[in-house]
Design a protein around this motif. Structure first.
Motif, mmCIF file in Angstrom:
data_model
loop_
_atom_site.group_PDB
_atom_site.id
_atom_site.type_symbol
_atom_site.label_atom_id
_atom_site.label_comp_id
_atom_site.label_asym_id
_atom_site.label_seq_id
_atom_site.Cartn_x
_atom_site.Cartn_y
_atom_site.Cartn_z
ATOM 1 N N ALA A 24 0.842 -1.201 0.000
ATOM 2 C CA ALA A 24 0.000 0.000 0.000
ATOM 3 C C ALA A 24 0.875 1.248 0.000
ATOM 4 C CB ALA A 24 -0.934 -0.009 1.215
ATOM 5 N N VAL A 34 -4.726 4.527 -2.440
ATOM 6 C CA VAL A 34 -4.875 3.133 -2.036
ATOM 7 C C VAL A 34 -5.943 3.023 -0.955
ATOM 8 C CG1 VAL A 34 -3.686 1.112 -1.110
ATOM 9 C CG2 VAL A 34 -2.434 2.758 -2.530
ATOM 10 N N ILE A 35 -6.965 2.264 -1.212
ATOM 11 C CA ILE A 35 -7.980 2.018 -0.197
ATOM 12 C C ILE A 35 -7.614 0.721 0.502
ATOM 13 C CG2 ILE A 35 -10.420 1.525 0.229
ATOM 14 C CD1 ILE A 35 -9.852 3.302 -2.906
ATOM 15 N N TYR A 36 -7.346 0.825 1.800
ATOM 16 C CA TYR A 36 -6.936 -0.347 2.563
ATOM 17 C C TYR A 36 -8.080 -0.768 3.466
ATOM 18 C CZ TYR A 36 -4.436 -3.483 5.571
ATOM 19 O OH TYR A 36 -4.072 -4.596 6.268
ATOM 20 N N THR A 37 -8.429 -2.057 3.412
ATOM 21 C CA THR A 37 -9.658 -2.486 4.093
ATOM 22 C C THR A 37 -9.420 -3.235 5.386
ATOM 23 O OG1 THR A 37 -9.704 -4.560 2.874
ATOM 24 C CG2 THR A 37 -10.910 -2.715 1.930
ATOM 25 N N GLY A 38 -8.175 -3.595 5.672
ATOM 26 C CA GLY A 38 -7.930 -4.310 6.914
ATOM 27 C C GLY A 38 -8.062 -5.817 6.763
ATOM 28 N N LEU A 39 -7.942 -6.490 7.907
ATOM 29 C CA LEU A 39 -7.851 -7.953 7.948
ATOM 30 C C LEU A 39 -9.202 -8.632 7.807
ATOM 31 C CD1 LEU A 39 -5.455 -8.201 11.016
ATOM 32 C CD2 LEU A 39 -4.849 -8.727 8.658
ATOM 33 N N GLN A 41 -11.280 -10.140 5.513
ATOM 34 C CA GLN A 41 -12.375 -9.761 4.635
ATOM 35 C C GLN A 41 -12.950 -11.009 3.972
ATOM 36 O OE1 GLN A 41 -12.922 -6.076 3.633
ATOM 37 N NE2 GLN A 41 -12.198 -6.206 5.725
ATOM 38 N N MET A 45 -17.151 -8.860 0.953
ATOM 39 C CA MET A 45 -16.729 -7.545 1.439
ATOM 40 C C MET A 45 -15.748 -6.897 0.466
ATOM 41 S SD MET A 45 -16.218 -8.692 5.398
ATOM 42 C CE MET A 45 -15.850 -7.210 6.313
ATOM 43 N N GLU A 48 -17.649 -5.727 -2.636
ATOM 44 C CA GLU A 48 -18.494 -4.571 -2.325
ATOM 45 C C GLU A 48 -17.638 -3.303 -2.203
ATOM 46 O OE1 GLU A 48 -20.990 -5.108 1.114
ATOM 47 O OE2 GLU A 48 -21.389 -2.957 1.222
ATOM 48 N N ALA A 49 -16.492 -3.417 -1.532
ATOM 49 C CA ALA A 49 -15.602 -2.255 -1.405
ATOM 50 C C ALA A 49 -15.122 -1.813 -2.785
ATOM 51 C CB ALA A 49 -14.418 -2.588 -0.498
ATOM 52 N N LEU A 51 -16.651 -2.102 -5.547
ATOM 53 C CA LEU A 51 -17.782 -1.471 -6.247
ATOM 54 C C LEU A 51 -17.987 -0.036 -5.750
ATOM 55 C CD1 LEU A 51 -20.313 -2.115 -8.136
ATOM 56 C CD2 LEU A 51 -21.547 -2.447 -6.004
ATOM 57 N N GLN A 52 -18.093 0.128 -4.426
ATOM 58 C CA GLN A 52 -18.373 1.455 -3.864
ATOM 59 C C GLN A 52 -17.230 2.425 -4.146
ATOM 60 O OE1 GLN A 52 -19.285 0.906 0.297
ATOM 61 N NE2 GLN A 52 -21.156 -0.241 -0.125
ATOM 62 N N GLU A 53 -16.007 1.917 -4.112
ATOM 63 C CA GLU A 53 -14.850 2.798 -4.281
ATOM 64 C C GLU A 53 -14.488 2.983 -5.753
ATOM 65 O OE1 GLU A 53 -13.666 4.459 -1.884
ATOM 66 O OE2 GLU A 53 -14.181 3.399 -0.038
ATOM 67 N N ALA B 88 -2.109 8.407 -1.691
ATOM 68 C CA ALA B 88 -2.761 8.407 -0.392
ATOM 69 C C ALA B 88 -3.059 6.987 0.029
ATOM 70 C CB ALA B 88 -4.062 9.204 -0.455
ATOM 71 N N LEU B 90 -6.024 5.309 2.125
ATOM 72 C CA LEU B 90 -7.343 5.625 2.659
ATOM 73 C C LEU B 90 -7.775 4.443 3.514
ATOM 74 C CD1 LEU B 90 -8.774 6.931 -0.742
ATOM 75 C CD2 LEU B 90 -7.495 8.202 0.974
ATOM 76 N N ARG B 93 -12.187 2.591 5.988
ATOM 77 C CA ARG B 93 -13.071 1.416 5.901
ATOM 78 C C ARG B 93 -12.719 0.367 6.943
ATOM 79 N NH1 ARG B 93 -15.894 1.566 0.761
ATOM 80 N NH2 ARG B 93 -16.903 -0.365 1.349
#
Lengths: 134, 320
Positions: A24, A34-39, A41, A45, A48-49, A51-53, B88, B90, B93
């Motif tokens: 990342a 970078v959208i980071y979603t965490g552990l 998933q 999930m 869906e992330a 799609l939304q992002e 960035a 982000l 979430r």
């Protein structure tokens, strides 16, 4: 101006996200968002992330050995969401045969341990390049 | 762009519209203009506070509570862009995973893209788009803010400022900026030591604030409540939800509330005009004009004010 947006996700149950965080940061330093979603998933999930992002690429970090179970599910959900054209990368401890199988399923590239950061950044940049950028 | 899929709840179409608005594409802005009359039904709620005070966790808890009341929720979560690479990370979430799988929730992460003030330049447009798309609650979460990141108050109808115990003494609380924009103050992490002292400091700062207020933006009949929450456990969330609803009613029903909304729009208009005027000037400059002028200022060939005048003179001749 359109920025490259990348989702870095950790599907499955392993708790090691250092690799995902290093990737990342490397992508951020290459100017990407970078959208980071965490552990931990689920494939649902992750899709869906994505799609939304409205991301341009997805990186899945999988160290649990469940890559052959999780990856096809993510790919199928993304196709169902109309995001079948978004390149998906997989990073982790992936045996060569499995890497071949993942590429056969439509994964853009598989990165094992020791892959240079520059190779990852280049692959994502190439896969997300639009005609206007050329 | 076609409004039909967005209005019928197509999340992919909505997501793509948001991307195009973020890139300031004219077709996307035209669609927002078309749908503007439909916006205004949502409650736009701003959430700001210091890094680590629990903004994302509070937003997730609020969203769950709204969902339990049958309301739909959109979240715009802004994180900072790196001033060095423009990239960035982000990560908001991560704290909102409990909302996954709920079709009544839509979360969008935004990078600030060089804008100071806690939001991105296009955040207000994305909030209006989510409003027009039919969400009941549109929550705007700022970057971790300190003392001057107050743009959120120009975008939201109700602003929550979140504090946590042990982040500063009462002098921090009376400095200009972030307290002045609070419609609701939340002291999160209320299970930690020092919560009473923090609540006390905030209450006395608010008293000073209202004693010293001359013109006053606050609506009459509204005194800023100081509420305590433990967002990770969901404690105190219902009271925050009720306070948000009460503030909204207050703003809608009082003439001063309406006036405040008009003032807010005026400021937004001004900010947008400033940006457009600058873009026009920039478009008329040769690419290296500012670099050359800066070098001349550095060598003391000319001074800064003369440089500004020469730029304005050279761009003005072409102005219609």
């Amino acid at each position: 101006m359109k920025k490259i947006r990348v989702l870095i996700a950790k599907p499955g149950l392993d708790g090691h996200d250092r690799g995902a965080k290093v990737i990342a940061r490397a992508l951020r330093d290459a100017g990407m968002e970078v959208i980071y979603t965490g552990l931990r998933q689920t494939p649902e999930m992750v899709a869906e992330a994505a799609l939304q992002e409205d991301v341009d690429a997805i990186g899945l970090s999988i160290l649990s050995g469940a890559h052959l179970a999780l990856t096809p599910r993510v790919l199928a959900l993304m196709r169902a969401n109309g995001q079948g054209d978004v390149p998906v990368f997989v990073g982790g401890i992936i045996p060569a045969d499995d890497a071949e199988a993942l590429r056969g399923l439509g994964v853009a590239a598989v990165f094992g341990p020791g892959t240079p950061m520059s190779a990852v950044v280049d692959a994502v940049a190439r896969a997300t390049a639009r005609p206007a950028d050329a | 762009m076609n409004p039909e899929p967005i209005l019928s709840g197509d999340r992919r179409a909505l997501a793509r519209w948001l991307t195009a608005l973020e890139a300031e594409q004219p077709e996307a802005q035209d669609l927002l203009a078309t749908l503007y009359a439909r916006a205004g039904r949502a409650h736009r709620v701003g959430v700001t506070g210091a890094p680590g005070s629990g903004k994302s966790t509070l937003v997730a808890a609020l969203a769950k509570a709204w969902r339990a009341r049958g309301q739909t929720v959109a979240v715009l979560a802004v994180d900072p862009s790196s001033p060095f690479s423009g990239g960035a990370i982000l990560g908001d979430r991560v704290r909102m995973q409990a909302l996954a799988g709920d079709p009544g929730v839509f979360i969008r992460s935004m990078a600030s893209r060089g804008t100071l003030g806690g939001l991105a330049a296009t955040t207000a447009d994305l909030a209006r788009a989510l409003d027009a798309a039919g969400f009941d609650q549109v929550v705007i979460e700022t970057v971790g803010a300190g003392q001057s990141e107050i743009d959120v108050a120009r975008t939201a109808q109700t602003t929550i400022v979140i504090e946590a115990p042990g982040l500063g003494d009462d002098v921090q609380a009376i400095k200009a900026g972030i307290l002045e924009i609070a419609d609701i103050l939340v002291v999160n992490k209320a299970d930690q030591p020092g919560v009473e002292a923090t609540v006390r400091a905030l209450k006395s700062a608010l008293e000073l604030e209202s004693a010293a207020r001359v013109s006053g933006e606050a609506a009459p009949g509204w005194s800023v409540p100081v509420l305590t929450t433990v967002a990770t456990a969901g404690d105190g969330i219902e009271i925050v939800i009720d306070a948000l609803a009460a503030h909204r009613i207050q703003m809608q029903s009082s003439p001063i509330g309406q006036q405040r909304e008009i003032q807010r729009l005026r400021r937004e208009l001004e900010a947008r005009l400033r940006q457009r005027v600058w873009q026009r000037v920039e478009a008329r400059l040769a690419p290296d004009t500012l670099d050359l002028l800066a070098a001349q200022v550095h060598q003391r060939v000319i001074d800064l004010e003369s440089a500004v005048k020469s730029v304005l003179a050279s761009t003005h001749t072409h102005t219609e």
